[in-house]
Design an enzyme around this catalytic site. Sequence first.
Site, mmCIF file in Angstrom:
data_model
loop_
_atom_site.group_PDB
_atom_site.id
_atom_site.type_symbol
_atom_site.label_atom_id
_atom_site.label_comp_id
_atom_site.label_asym_id
_atom_site.label_seq_id
_atom_site.Cartn_x
_atom_site.Cartn_y
_atom_site.Cartn_z
ATOM 1 N N ASP A 7 -48.915 -72.109 -8.622
ATOM 2 C CA ASP A 7 -49.223 -72.863 -9.836
ATOM 3 C C ASP A 7 -48.280 -74.060 -9.816
ATOM 4 O O ASP A 7 -47.120 -73.949 -10.214
ATOM 5 C CB ASP A 7 -48.993 -71.994 -11.074
ATOM 6 C CG ASP A 7 -49.317 -72.710 -12.372
ATOM 7 O OD1 ASP A 7 -50.222 -73.562 -12.370
ATOM 8 O OD2 ASP A 7 -48.648 -72.423 -13.383
ATOM 9 N N GLU A 68 -53.656 -74.245 -7.559
ATOM 10 C CA GLU A 68 -54.437 -74.759 -8.682
ATOM 11 C C GLU A 68 -54.821 -76.198 -8.418
ATOM 12 O O GLU A 68 -53.990 -77.022 -8.051
ATOM 13 C CB GLU A 68 -53.633 -74.663 -9.980
ATOM 14 C CG GLU A 68 -54.445 -75.111 -11.189
ATOM 15 C CD GLU A 68 -53.696 -74.921 -12.486
ATOM 16 O OE1 GLU A 68 -53.647 -73.779 -12.971
ATOM 17 O OE2 GLU A 68 -53.161 -75.915 -12.985
ATOM 18 N N ASP A 141 -45.916 -69.322 -15.764
ATOM 19 C CA ASP A 141 -46.211 -69.968 -14.469
ATOM 20 C C ASP A 141 -46.366 -68.914 -13.364
ATOM 21 O O ASP A 141 -47.203 -69.053 -12.480
ATOM 22 C CB ASP A 141 -45.096 -70.952 -14.094
ATOM 23 C CG ASP A 141 -44.805 -71.935 -15.206
ATOM 24 O OD1 ASP A 141 -45.548 -72.909 -15.338
ATOM 25 O OD2 ASP A 141 -43.824 -71.702 -15.946
#
Length: 190
Positions: A7, A68, A141
Amino acid sequence: MRILGVDPGLTRCGVGVVDVGTDRRARFVHAGVIRTPADDPLAERLLAVSRGIADLIREFSPEAVAVERVFAQHNLRTVMGTAQASGIALAQAAEHGLPVGLHTPSEVKAAITGYGSAAKLQVGTMVMRILALDEIPKPADAADALALAICHGWRGGGASTGAVAGGSLTPAQRAWREAEKSTGKRRVAS
């Protein structure tokens, strides 16, 4: 298959490693955050993220990396740091010869919760349940990185997803590609 989820972020880069079996069962391996001080020079922060990801790849030997997909945000400063950290993750995957999957936040949320607009708490709760953890991984996260890895494994993470290294595209990624074609824009990466 062992998957490293990333992430991306410059201050906090979430990382998570899971093993996903052919039966779609996911097993927790590792979760954490690579942190960099906001007042450090940009080059040093990017180097710290790069070294952190490289260390994880060496320690856990993932077979794929899920990152991501960066979308524009209202805060230009935030999106720049996110994009830079994302580039570092992609470069480290390439350096280690690992296939990469790019997944949008809504794709990950839909895969994990069944709802593409799920709240962070819902995603964290489902990650906890899927991985049979005692509590939601913190910070968020780290939970998001685990969700990325699970999503990638469930979407056939053996082959690259997204167009980073070819492979099958999700319906949302196919729609994105078709929209780009119809506008005549050339893709740099899908």
